[in-house]
Design a protein around this motif. Sequence first.
Motif, PDB file in Angstrom:
ATOM      1  N   LYS A  35       0.829  -1.206   0.000  1.00  0.00           N
ATOM      2  CA  LYS A  35       0.000   0.000   0.000  1.00  0.00           C
ATOM      3  C   LYS A  35       0.864   1.257   0.000  1.00  0.00           C
ATOM      4  N   LEU A  51      -5.627  -4.973  -1.988  1.00  0.00           N
ATOM      5  CA  LEU A  51      -6.659  -3.960  -2.220  1.00  0.00           C
ATOM      6  C   LEU A  51      -7.915  -4.619  -2.764  1.00  0.00           C
ATOM      7  N   HIS A  52      -9.058  -4.052  -2.444  1.00  0.00           N
ATOM      8  CA  HIS A  52     -10.317  -4.484  -3.044  1.00  0.00           C
ATOM      9  C   HIS A  52     -10.325  -4.023  -4.497  1.00  0.00           C
ATOM     10  N   ARG A  99     -10.818   2.618  -8.540  1.00  0.00           N
ATOM     11  CA  ARG A  99     -10.970   4.039  -8.197  1.00  0.00           C
ATOM     12  C   ARG A  99      -9.643   4.776  -8.285  1.00  0.00           C
ATOM     13  N   ARG A 100      -8.578   4.139  -7.813  1.00  0.00           N
ATOM     14  CA  ARG A 100      -7.260   4.793  -7.857  1.00  0.00           C
ATOM     15  C   ARG A 100      -6.761   4.940  -9.291  1.00  0.00           C
ATOM     16  N   THR A 109     -11.455  -0.482  -5.046  1.00  0.00           N
ATOM     17  CA  THR A 109     -10.459   0.503  -4.596  1.00  0.00           C
ATOM     18  C   THR A 109      -9.390   0.666  -5.664  1.00  0.00           C
TER      19      THR A 109
END
Length: 178
Positions: free
Chosen positions: A93, A144-145, A151-152, A148
């Motif tokens: 992350k 990460l989902h 979205r990034r 997510t």
Amino acid sequence: MATVSCSWLTLPSKMRTLSLTSTSSPANSASLSFSRSLSYNVFSEGCLSLSTLQSRSIRHSVVCDAAPKRKADSAAKRARQAEKRRVYNKARKSEIKTRMKKVLEELDVLRKKSGAQPEEILPIEKLIGEAFSIIDKAVKVGTLHRNTGARRKSRLSRSKKAVEIHHGWYTPTPAASA
């Protein structure tokens, strides 16, 4: 049957005396059991270990140790695995955040630059591709989902498109009205 009684001041007021009954003859009293008058729920939060001590005299002493329950081996293993995953996911992350920050900073610099050329976005596109790769790998291994990750990636793409529109390198087509 021989009965041994121990009393502690630290026991609750109802349980001032703990009676233990020997299951064998007093001469070789190796195993001990609780008497029927002792309620089990007093020791439900931990385990009680008993051991007999023989001194030179005929008298036998009983040592009782109350200790909290030990974690089961499977629970301890799960805790170790969870800690390994936490450290591994934290590193992933952090890398994603670092890559995204670099891309967004480069796009911000390019946006503020007057007289920028369309070729100047190519190194930023390479950075975006590397960030996308890292995000996809994190989604694949479960760090990460997937929403997510999407979205990034969308955030990076929108920022790039905003810079292209700002400099006039890209003109969005109006949506066809139905």
